[in-house]
Design a protein around this motif. Sequence first.
Motif, short mmCIF file in Angstrom:
data_model
loop_
_atom_site.label_atom_id
_atom_site.label_comp_id
_atom_site.label_asym_id
_atom_site.label_seq_id
_atom_site.Cartn_x
_atom_site.Cartn_y
_atom_site.Cartn_z
N GLU A 66 -9.31 18.43 -6.46
CA GLU A 66 -8.02 19.09 -6.19
C GLU A 66 -6.90 18.06 -6.08
O GLU A 66 -5.81 18.24 -6.61
N ARG A 67 -7.20 16.95 -5.39
CA ARG A 67 -6.17 15.93 -5.19
C ARG A 67 -5.78 15.29 -6.53
O ARG A 67 -4.61 15.07 -6.80
N ASP A 68 -6.80 15.02 -7.36
CA ASP A 68 -6.53 14.46 -8.69
C ASP A 68 -5.61 15.39 -9.48
O ASP A 68 -4.65 14.95 -10.12
N TYR A 99 3.16 7.53 1.94
CA TYR A 99 3.06 8.99 1.83
C TYR A 99 2.20 9.56 2.96
O TYR A 99 2.45 10.65 3.47
N ARG A 100 1.18 8.79 3.35
CA ARG A 100 0.33 9.23 4.47
C ARG A 100 1.14 9.27 5.77
O ARG A 100 1.01 10.18 6.58
N ILE A 101 1.98 8.26 5.99
CA ILE A 101 2.79 8.21 7.21
C ILE A 101 3.76 9.39 7.25
O ILE A 101 3.94 10.03 8.29
N ASP A 115 0.88 -1.17 0.00
CA ASP A 115 0.00 0.00 0.00
C ASP A 115 0.92 1.22 0.00
O ASP A 115 1.26 1.75 1.06
N SER A 116 1.33 1.65 -1.20
CA SER A 116 2.32 2.73 -1.26
C SER A 116 1.74 4.06 -0.77
O SER A 116 2.47 4.90 -0.24
N GLY A 117 0.43 4.24 -0.91
CA GLY A 117 -0.20 5.47 -0.42
C GLY A 117 -0.01 5.61 1.08
O GLY A 117 0.15 6.72 1.60
N ALA A 118 0.00 4.47 1.80
CA ALA A 118 0.19 4.52 3.26
C ALA A 118 1.54 5.14 3.61
O ALA A 118 1.66 5.84 4.62
N GLY A 120 -0.78 16.44 -11.97
CA GLY A 120 -0.06 17.60 -12.49
C GLY A 120 1.37 17.72 -12.01
O GLY A 120 2.14 18.51 -12.54
N ARG A 121 1.78 16.94 -11.00
CA ARG A 121 3.14 17.13 -10.46
C ARG A 121 4.18 16.66 -11.49
O ARG A 121 3.89 15.78 -12.32
N ALA A 122 5.40 17.22 -11.34
CA ALA A 122 6.45 16.90 -12.31
C ALA A 122 7.01 15.50 -12.06
O ALA A 122 7.37 14.78 -12.99
N ASP A 173 2.17 5.36 -9.08
CA ASP A 173 3.29 5.22 -10.01
C ASP A 173 3.89 3.81 -9.96
O ASP A 173 5.05 3.61 -10.28
N MET A 174 3.08 2.83 -9.55
CA MET A 174 3.59 1.46 -9.45
C MET A 174 4.00 0.95 -10.84
O MET A 174 5.08 0.38 -11.00
N GLY A 175 3.13 1.16 -11.82
CA GLY A 175 3.40 0.64 -13.17
C GLY A 175 4.29 1.54 -14.01
O GLY A 175 4.93 1.09 -14.95
O1 DC Z 1 -3.81 5.97 -2.25
P1 DC Z 1 -3.88 7.01 -1.13
O2 DC Z 1 -5.13 7.85 -1.14
O3 DC Z 1 -3.62 6.41 0.21
O4 DC Z 1 -2.66 8.02 -1.44
C1 DC Z 1 -2.48 9.21 -0.72
C2 DC Z 1 -1.63 10.18 -1.54
O5 DC Z 1 -0.31 9.67 -1.66
C3 DC Z 1 -2.11 10.44 -2.96
O6 DC Z 1 -2.97 11.55 -3.03
C4 DC Z 1 -0.86 10.66 -3.74
C5 DC Z 1 0.21 9.98 -2.95
N1 DC Z 1 0.72 8.75 -3.58
C6 DC Z 1 1.69 8.89 -4.54
O7 DC Z 1 2.06 10.00 -4.89
N2 DC Z 1 2.25 7.78 -5.09
C7 DC Z 1 1.86 6.56 -4.74
N3 DC Z 1 2.43 5.50 -5.30
C8 DC Z 1 0.82 6.41 -3.78
C9 DC Z 1 0.26 7.53 -3.22
#
Ligand code: DC
Length: 220
Positions: free
Chosen positions: A174-176, A38-40, A33-36, A181-183, A126-128
């Motif tokens: 906004e989050r999308d 960034y959340r941490i 869970d890569s989002g976790a 949009g990030r580089a 960005d897993m793939g």
């Molecule tokens: O999937 P999530 O909602 O838990 O992700 C939270 C934020 O983390 C999401 O808005 C962008 C960032 N994120 C990222 O940049 N790259 C990832 N591989 C996973 C999450």
Amino acid sequence: MNIPVITIDGPSASGKGTVAQLVAAKLGFHYLDSGALYRIVALAAQQRNIAWSDALAVTACAKTLDIQFSNDRVFLNDIDVSDGIRTEAIGKGASQVAVHASLRAALLDLQRSFLKAPGLVGDGRDMGTVIFADAPLKIFLTASTETRAQRRYQQLLGKNQPANFEEILQDLTERDARDKGRASAPLAMAEDAILLETDNLTISAAVDAILQHFHHKIYE
Ligand code: DC
């Protein structure tokens, strides 16, 4: 030996977390869970009064963290933060710290260390495209903003948390925009990914579709 990876990328509230965990469970694969992560980092920065916009300080902070996943829970320096990282505010923070290329670089090896036999399902943005760019099966899971906002709204109501549909819709939009949009490693569908739109698809239908694609890949 090549350890198989299935990458599942997509925007917030597309259902990819639930789907990815079920696919991993069905195959007996590990789950990232890569989002976790960034959340941490967003949570830890907040606890240390570091601004989410401060790339240097956020990256330095991330490098000091001991992050452990165990039995569906996640621990930061031995403290269970599984619930603390799931708030809307920390989700927003995660999307803000995730724009920093230095932070993304600092989290690269940790993410790749999840790749262990018999296989891995990686869930994120960005897993793939970056982390497991040569994965044999890449899925891009998405749904319209309205569908995703509706799901998030129902989820919050189900947890008896305050929920305002218009606010959720605006936050997701906004989050999308920030994630796409990030580089550095923006949310994007990999060229060789399979698109799964879940507006009219149940969770189990999405899981079955991914498992079918996986079997085709393995036996093709
Ligand atoms: O999937 P999530 O909602 O838990 O992700 C939270 C934020 O983390 C999401 O808005 C962008 C960032 N994120 C990222 O940049 N790259 C990832 N591989 C996973 C999450």
